[in-house]
Design an enzyme around this catalytic site. Structure first.
Site, mmCIF file in Angstrom:
data_model
loop_
_atom_site.group_PDB
_atom_site.id
_atom_site.type_symbol
_atom_site.label_atom_id
_atom_site.label_comp_id
_atom_site.label_asym_id
_atom_site.label_seq_id
_atom_site.Cartn_x
_atom_site.Cartn_y
_atom_site.Cartn_z
ATOM 1 N N LEU A 81 23.752 -20.824 11.071
ATOM 2 C CA LEU A 81 24.848 -21.279 10.233
ATOM 3 C C LEU A 81 25.867 -20.142 10.128
ATOM 4 O O LEU A 81 25.494 -18.970 10.114
ATOM 5 C CB LEU A 81 24.359 -21.648 8.823
ATOM 6 C CG LEU A 81 23.347 -22.797 8.699
ATOM 7 C CD1 LEU A 81 22.945 -22.972 7.239
ATOM 8 C CD2 LEU A 81 23.917 -24.089 9.255
ATOM 9 N N ASP A 82 27.148 -20.502 10.035
ATOM 10 C CA ASP A 82 28.170 -19.481 9.808
ATOM 11 C C ASP A 82 27.845 -18.713 8.538
ATOM 12 O O ASP A 82 27.227 -19.249 7.610
ATOM 13 C CB ASP A 82 29.549 -20.127 9.639
ATOM 14 C CG ASP A 82 30.033 -20.793 10.916
ATOM 15 O OD1 ASP A 82 29.477 -20.484 11.980
ATOM 16 O OD2 ASP A 82 30.952 -21.618 10.829
ATOM 17 N N ARG A 83 28.289 -17.489 8.487
ATOM 18 C CA ARG A 83 28.051 -16.659 7.305
ATOM 19 C C ARG A 83 28.551 -17.352 6.037
ATOM 20 O O ARG A 83 27.901 -17.314 4.993
ATOM 21 C CB ARG A 83 28.764 -15.316 7.471
ATOM 22 C CG ARG A 83 28.591 -14.360 6.302
ATOM 23 C CD ARG A 83 29.226 -13.013 6.595
ATOM 24 N NE ARG A 83 28.950 -12.046 5.554
ATOM 25 C CZ ARG A 83 29.124 -10.736 5.660
ATOM 26 N NH1 ARG A 83 29.591 -10.244 6.798
ATOM 27 N NH2 ARG A 83 28.856 -9.921 4.670
ATOM 28 N N THR A 135 28.897 -20.528 5.457
ATOM 29 C CA THR A 135 28.299 -21.838 5.225
ATOM 30 C C THR A 135 26.937 -21.689 4.556
ATOM 31 O O THR A 135 26.145 -20.826 4.932
ATOM 32 C CB THR A 135 28.126 -22.588 6.570
ATOM 33 O OG1 THR A 135 29.405 -22.695 7.208
ATOM 34 C CG2 THR A 135 27.552 -23.977 6.348
#
Length: 571
Positions: free
Chosen positions: A416-418, A420
């Protein structure tokens, strides 16, 4: 934003009289009923004490980020703060009586001023070189204007125009001469077949004369080209030489001024020690602006006034930086060249750090766990896996590896993106990792994300298909590119509208980097950015990226049963 002068504190506690202290109450930035997450720090300012070698840390906490968002709201109301892009900083401090207050700073100059009411002043020493700085800046401005004039020299455009004209004429002549040469070759062959002796000699001489005339014609045009272009070229070369001289002079002046300023600038740490920048960074040329960044200004000010730093945050506000590396509203750590080398000295005198560099396991909530898998509810602001650099080591993987007996075997099945939050799945052995990874690759995993968009959508449900490509010159930004992009597909369903925003579900069928964020923001997608997504153009002030991995449905690698994991949306 109001300023408040803190009084009633003994002068003996400070190197500077208390009347010079300008501190802000927390209520200027966040409301009394503002709920602030108690999640772990998203970043640490750190450096080693020059004397003891001890690693010292100052966190960027959720509270100080909330304070920074409050400052952003104030900046957004005044166009003066948007006219130039720069870094701003917030330092949460504790007074000797235990009360918490806020210091705020800007990097460099603010609209041409180094001292602005309500903001931390520059590091002492600038006054000592004020006259020399004014003279140097005036000469640098004169150099700048002359460089602009020389760069816009009319003869440059004239040279380019005439050069293209001659190139076109030469090309046309070459094409015509080539056709004539082919015709002469055909005539020679025909003449050799039909004529003989003297008649043939005369005819061939005529063809040779035509060839010689073409050569003369070409040489004449080249000579004319040289007569016209050479003076222009010489003038441009002389101008370029002058520009090189000016740039060299500009560099020399800048270095001289910086050396004088670095010798005059003096920083103080929490042990009471004061050193000049030259003493702190000896043996090399310091980058322009060293000492003018927010972090040194804030920490120096706190140390001089007996204020205990609790947490610090720096963010960019205004137009994007020249290299596109800084985005409005995004938080950034200490800059590697100017601030990081000073951190160890500036933080010296603070209390020792906790022994454990990572927070406890409970701060990464476990949603599911067995001997093959672990699923966690990743908080926003925490990396899924460690990054390449020292300031990006804190992550879900790092924390669990540090705390679990079998932690070193953990592997993130996806990421997951940082920014998110939501469900992140990790495997505890290679076989489980391969089995679940294959499900992701074959699109057998059902994923549901929930988001809030910064506006209203015109279509309530559907699918978005766009070719996405990550530009290596502008990472991590993803763009739509028909030639180089990889296919990406996302289904969506609007849930509700909330105060001009749209709550929506996204079901990605592929897993490209930033896929949902681009599909939301791009005009060929929904054309509305996710709230808080500054990378893709959201200008609304928000305390986070409003994107959450809410549900994950897949087949267990051992039992074969379907696992349906859910994590409640936190916004």
């Amino acid at each position: 934003m109001s300023d408040e002068i803190i009084s009633g504190i003994g002068v003996s506690q400070f190197a500077i009289a208390p009347s010079m202290l300008v501190l802000h109450p927390l209520s200027n930035f966040i409301g009394c009923n503002c709920a602030v997450s108690d999640s772990s720090p998203s970043y640490y300012y750190e450096g080693r004490c020059p004397q003891s070698g001890e690693l010292l840390k100052l966190p960027r906490t959720a509270l100080v980020e909330a304070i920074a968002y409050g400052l952003m709201q104030h900046l957004a109301k005044d166009e003066r703060y948007s006219s130039e892009g720069k870094m701003y900083g917030i330092l949460l401090v504790e007074l000797p009586d235990g009360e918490q207050r806020v210091l705020q700073a800007f990097s460099g100059l603010l609209n041409g001023n180094s001292i602005v009411d309500g903001w931390v002043p520059p590091i002492p020493g600038r006054d000592e070189v004020a006259l020399e700085e004014a003279r140097t800046l005036a000469e640098l401005e004169a150099i700048k204007q002359e460089l602009i004039k020389l760069k816009q020299l009319p003869e440059r455009q004239h040279y380019e125009t005439r050069s293209r004209e001659f190139d076109r004429q030469l090309q046309q002549m070459s094409d015509r001469h080539r056709d004539c040469k082919q015709q002469r070759q055909q005539k020679r062959q025909l003449l050799c077949e039909t004529l003989c002796e003297e008649a043939l000699t005369i005819a061939l001489e005529q063809l040779d004369e035509e060839s010689r005339q073409h050569g003369i014609e070409r040489r004449q045009l080249k000579r004319q080209q040289n007569q016209v272009l050479q003076p222009l070229k010489q003038l441009i070369e002389e101008t370029d030489a002058r520009m090189r001289e000016l740039k060299q002079r500009r560099k020399q002046l800048s270095r001289q001024l910086q050396a004088q300023m670095h010798a005059a600038y003096s920083l103080t740490n929490f042990s009471g020690q004061s050193l000049s920048l030259q003493q702190l960074m000896p043996g090399g040329s310091m980058p322009t602006g060293t000492g003018d960044c927010c972090a040194p200004k804030l920490l120096h000010y706190a140390a001089k006034h007996n204020l205990k730093p609790l947490a610090m945050a720096e963010f960019w506000w205004g137009s994007s930086s020249a290299d596109g590396d800084k985005i409005q509203g995004e938080f950034y750590g200490a800059c590697a060249e100017r601030c990081q080398p000073l951190m160890g000295f500036l933080l010296s005198g603070l209390k020792p750090n906790p022994p454990n560099p990572f927070p406890c396991r409970g701060e990464v909530p476990i949603l599911y766990e067995d001997e093959w898998l672990i699923a966690v509810n990743k908080p926003a602001g925490l990396l899924s896996v460690p990054g390449r650099y020292s300031d990006r080591q804190d992550s879900v993987i790092s924390r669990l590896r540090n705390l679990l007996p079998d932690g070193m075997a953990l592997m993130a099945v996806h990421r997951l993106d940082r920014e998110t939050s939501g469900i992140l799945l990790l495997a505890r052995d290679r076989s489980s990792y391969r089995h679940v990874s294959q499900q992701f690759q074959q699109r057998q995993v059902r994923k549901i994300y929930e988001a809030i968009l910064s506006g209203l959508v015109t279509v309530e449900q559907g699918a978005i298909s766009l070719p996405l490509w990550g530009d290596p010159e502008n990472r991590p930004y993803q763009k739509v590119d028909e030639e180089r992009g990889k296919p990406s597909l996302t289904r969506f369903q609007a849930i509700a509208t909330e105060g001009g925003c749209t709550r929506i579900e996204f079901m990605p069928l592929t897993g490209r980097t930033h896929q949902i964020r681009v599909h939301a923001a791009h005009p060929r997608g929904l054309g509305v950015t996710i709230l808080g997504d500054r990378l893709y153009g959201c200008h609304a002030v928000a305390n986070r990226l409003h994107l959450h991995a809410r549900e994950l449905c897949f087949q267990h690698p051992q039992s074969g049963q379907t696992l349906h994991l859910q994590a409640k949306t936190p916004f």
